[in-house]
Write a protein that holds these residues in place. Structure first.
Motif, PDB file in Angstrom:
ATOM      1  N   ALA A  53      34.725  34.454  33.920  1.00 19.28           N
ATOM      2  CA  ALA A  53      35.349  35.658  34.495  1.00 19.28           C
ATOM      3  C   ALA A  53      36.350  35.285  35.581  1.00 19.28           C
ATOM      4  CB  ALA A  53      34.269  36.586  35.052  1.00 19.28           C
ATOM      5  N   LEU A  54      35.971  34.346  36.444  1.00 12.18           N
ATOM      6  CA  LEU A  54      36.894  33.924  37.504  1.00 12.18           C
ATOM      7  C   LEU A  54      38.154  33.289  36.923  1.00 12.18           C
ATOM      8  CD1 LEU A  54      34.397  32.456  40.123  1.00 12.18           C
ATOM      9  CD2 LEU A  54      35.753  34.554  40.332  1.00 12.18           C
ATOM     10  N   ALA A  55      37.997  32.534  35.842  1.00 14.24           N
ATOM     11  CA  ALA A  55      39.139  31.849  35.230  1.00 14.24           C
ATOM     12  C   ALA A  55      40.041  32.819  34.461  1.00 14.24           C
ATOM     13  CB  ALA A  55      38.651  30.742  34.307  1.00 14.24           C
ATOM     14  N   VAL A  56      39.442  33.721  33.711  1.00 16.36           N
ATOM     15  CA  VAL A  56      40.220  34.636  32.878  1.00 16.36           C
ATOM     16  C   VAL A  56      40.935  35.690  33.721  1.00 16.36           C
ATOM     17  CG1 VAL A  56      40.009  36.459  31.128  1.00 16.36           C
ATOM     18  CG2 VAL A  56      38.834  34.297  30.798  1.00 16.36           C
ATOM     19  N   LEU A  57      40.256  36.196  34.732  1.00 13.90           N
ATOM     20  CA  LEU A  57      40.797  37.286  35.549  1.00 13.90           C
ATOM     21  C   LEU A  57      41.212  36.777  36.925  1.00 13.90           C
ATOM     22  CD1 LEU A  57      37.978  39.733  34.493  1.00 13.90           C
ATOM     23  CD2 LEU A  57      40.378  39.921  33.812  1.00 13.90           C
ATOM     24  N   ASP A  58      41.700  35.578  36.971  1.00 11.79           N
ATOM     25  CA  ASP A  58      41.970  34.828  38.199  1.00 11.79           C
ATOM     26  C   ASP A  58      42.653  35.634  39.296  1.00 11.79           C
ATOM     27  OD1 ASP A  58      42.282  32.738  40.012  1.00 11.79           O
ATOM     28  OD2 ASP A  58      43.940  31.826  38.940  1.00 11.79           O
ATOM     29  N   HIS A  75      30.676  42.771  38.428  1.00  7.46           N
ATOM     30  CA  HIS A  75      31.267  42.601  37.094  1.00  7.46           C
ATOM     31  C   HIS A  75      30.217  42.061  36.120  1.00  7.46           C
ATOM     32  CE1 HIS A  75      34.078  41.486  33.919  1.00  7.46           C
ATOM     33  NE2 HIS A  75      33.561  40.265  33.954  1.00  7.46           N
ATOM     34  N   LEU A  76      29.461  41.053  36.539  1.00  8.82           N
ATOM     35  CA  LEU A  76      28.444  40.470  35.657  1.00  8.82           C
ATOM     36  C   LEU A  76      27.342  41.478  35.336  1.00  8.82           C
ATOM     37  CD1 LEU A  76      28.286  36.862  37.127  1.00  8.82           C
ATOM     38  CD2 LEU A  76      29.397  37.613  35.006  1.00  8.82           C
ATOM     39  N   LEU A 150      35.476  40.156  25.976  1.00 13.02           N
ATOM     40  CA  LEU A 150      34.343  40.810  26.624  1.00 13.02           C
ATOM     41  C   LEU A 150      34.631  41.017  28.108  1.00 13.02           C
ATOM     42  CD1 LEU A 150      31.455  41.906  26.746  1.00 13.02           C
ATOM     43  CD2 LEU A 150      30.658  39.532  26.913  1.00 13.02           C
ATOM     44  N   HIS A 151      35.100  39.962  28.770  1.00 12.68           N
ATOM     45  CA  HIS A 151      35.378  40.082  30.203  1.00 12.68           C
ATOM     46  C   HIS A 151      36.516  41.056  30.489  1.00 12.68           C
ATOM     47  CE1 HIS A 151      32.511  37.337  31.880  1.00 12.68           C
ATOM     48  NE2 HIS A 151      32.796  36.474  30.928  1.00 12.68           N
ATOM     49  N   CYS A 152      37.573  40.985  29.732  1.00  8.52           N
ATOM     50  CA  CYS A 152      38.711  41.888  29.968  1.00  8.52           C
ATOM     51  C   CYS A 152      38.326  43.339  29.688  1.00  8.52           C
ATOM     52  CB  CYS A 152      39.904  41.468  29.117  1.00  8.52           C
ATOM     53  SG  CYS A 152      40.681  39.948  29.696  1.00  8.52           S
ATOM     54  N   ALA A 153      37.593  43.576  28.604  1.00 11.16           N
ATOM     55  CA  ALA A 153      37.191  44.949  28.274  1.00 11.16           C
ATOM     56  C   ALA A 153      36.303  45.534  29.364  1.00 11.16           C
ATOM     57  CB  ALA A 153      36.473  44.970  26.928  1.00 11.16           C
ATOM     58  N   VAL A 154      35.340  44.758  29.829  1.00 12.82           N
ATOM     59  CA  VAL A 154      34.442  45.250  30.872  1.00 12.82           C
ATOM     60  C   VAL A 154      35.199  45.455  32.180  1.00 12.82           C
ATOM     61  CG1 VAL A 154      32.471  44.585  32.321  1.00 12.82           C
ATOM     62  CG2 VAL A 154      32.334  44.327  29.839  1.00 12.82           C
ATOM     63  N   PHE A 155      36.011  44.495  32.559  1.00 16.73           N
ATOM     64  CA  PHE A 155      36.718  44.565  33.834  1.00 16.73           C
ATOM     65  C   PHE A 155      37.672  45.753  33.883  1.00 16.73           C
ATOM     66  CE2 PHE A 155      40.043  43.412  36.868  1.00 16.73           C
ATOM     67  CZ  PHE A 155      39.302  42.971  37.948  1.00 16.73           C
ATOM     68  N   PHE A 156      38.507  45.886  32.855  1.00 20.42           N
ATOM     69  CA  PHE A 156      39.537  46.918  32.896  1.00 20.42           C
ATOM     70  C   PHE A 156      39.027  48.299  32.469  1.00 20.42           C
ATOM     71  CE2 PHE A 156      42.241  43.081  32.812  1.00 20.42           C
ATOM     72  CZ  PHE A 156      42.889  43.310  34.012  1.00 20.42           C
ATOM     73  N   SER A 157      37.786  48.400  32.027  1.00 23.04           N
ATOM     74  CA  SER A 157      37.222  49.722  31.747  1.00 23.04           C
ATOM     75  C   SER A 157      36.643  50.352  33.014  1.00 23.04           C
ATOM     76  CB  SER A 157      36.145  49.636  30.661  1.00 23.04           C
ATOM     77  OG  SER A 157      35.019  48.925  31.140  1.00 23.04           O
ATOM     78  N   ALA A 158      36.486  49.560  34.067  1.00 18.99           N
ATOM     79  CA  ALA A 158      35.976  50.083  35.336  1.00 18.99           C
ATOM     80  C   ALA A 158      37.099  50.816  36.068  1.00 18.99           C
ATOM     81  CB  ALA A 158      35.437  48.936  36.189  1.00 18.99           C
ATOM     82  N   LEU A 164      45.226  48.106  38.766  1.00 18.22           N
ATOM     83  CA  LEU A 164      45.778  46.767  38.491  1.00 18.22           C
ATOM     84  C   LEU A 164      46.664  46.775  37.244  1.00 18.22           C
ATOM     85  CD1 LEU A 164      42.614  44.601  39.223  1.00 18.22           C
ATOM     86  CD2 LEU A 164      44.653  44.813  40.649  1.00 18.22           C
ATOM     87  N   MET A 165      46.404  47.734  36.358  1.00 12.42           N
ATOM     88  CA  MET A 165      47.200  47.849  35.129  1.00 12.42           C
ATOM     89  C   MET A 165      48.297  48.894  35.258  1.00 12.42           C
ATOM     90  SD  MET A 165      44.256  47.917  32.197  1.00 12.42           S
ATOM     91  CE  MET A 165      43.389  49.301  32.902  1.00 12.42           C
ATOM     92  N   GLY A 166      48.326  49.574  36.413  1.00 10.05           N
ATOM     93  CA  GLY A 166      49.297  50.643  36.584  1.00 10.05           C
ATOM     94  C   GLY A 166      48.849  51.945  35.940  1.00 10.05           C
TER      95      GLY A 166
END
Length: 174
Positions: A53-58, A75-76, A150-158, A164-166
């Motif tokens: 998660a730290l690496a993908v969503l740095d 997040h986890l 998985l990480h992107c879907a969970v992170f950006f669904s919050a 962060l995505m505008g």
């Protein structure tokens, strides 16, 4: 391919799978189902997923270390909730992937990462993920895609991350 070459390949593959199976004995499963609750990541898998998660969503994480740690743990927990909603077959496959990647042999063989997930620096994890992404082996590429998605879907669904995505959030039709 000659018959001898095919037989050698088969014997070598069988030996490799046997050794890999023996190496995974005693490793805690990637996902655990406690008697009093839904499926969740094992402690080793949580360290692995935290590093990914730290690496993908740095750049999306807070700069302050304390805030980053709190945000990562939240997040986890959301990842656990997402996994709990997966069908049992998908949970089993993800659990197998996490079990393999949590082992030293799996981490080195599948991800190409020398240090333990909990000790790896973000650039090293990013390089390992990049090598999985660009691999000619579809298994490595699929593992990368599954973990990243998985990480992107969970992170950006919050909702707290929509900005962060505008994305301003859903419109009100009152």
């Amino acid at each position: 391919m000659q018959r001898r070459t095919l037989m050698k390949l088969g014997l070598g593959s069988g030996l490799l799978l046997t050794l890999a199976g023996l190496g995974l004995r005693g490793i805690e499963p990637g996902l655990q189902t406690p008697a009093d609750g839904p499926v969740r990541q094992s402690p080793r898998s949580r360290a692995l997923m935290g590093a990914i998660a730290l690496a993908v969503l740095d750049s999306a994480w807070p700069a302050d270390a304390t805030q980053r740690s709190r945000a990562l743990q939240a997040h986890l927990d959301l990842v656990d909730g997402a996994i709990a909603g997966f069908p049992p077959a998908m949970q089993a496959e993800l659990g197998q992937l996490l079990t393999v990647l949590s082992s030293a042999a799996g981490r080195r063989g599948l991800a190409g990462l020398a240090s333990d997930w909990s000790e790896a620096e973000i650039p090293a994890v990013q390089a390992a993920l990049q090598s999985m992404r660009d691999s000619s082996l579809s298994l490595r590429e699929q593992a990368y895609q599954a973990l990243r998605d998985l990480h992107c879907a969970v992170f950006f669904s919050a909702p707290q991350h929509w900005s962060l995505m505008g994305y301003p959030g859903p419109k009100s039709f009152e």
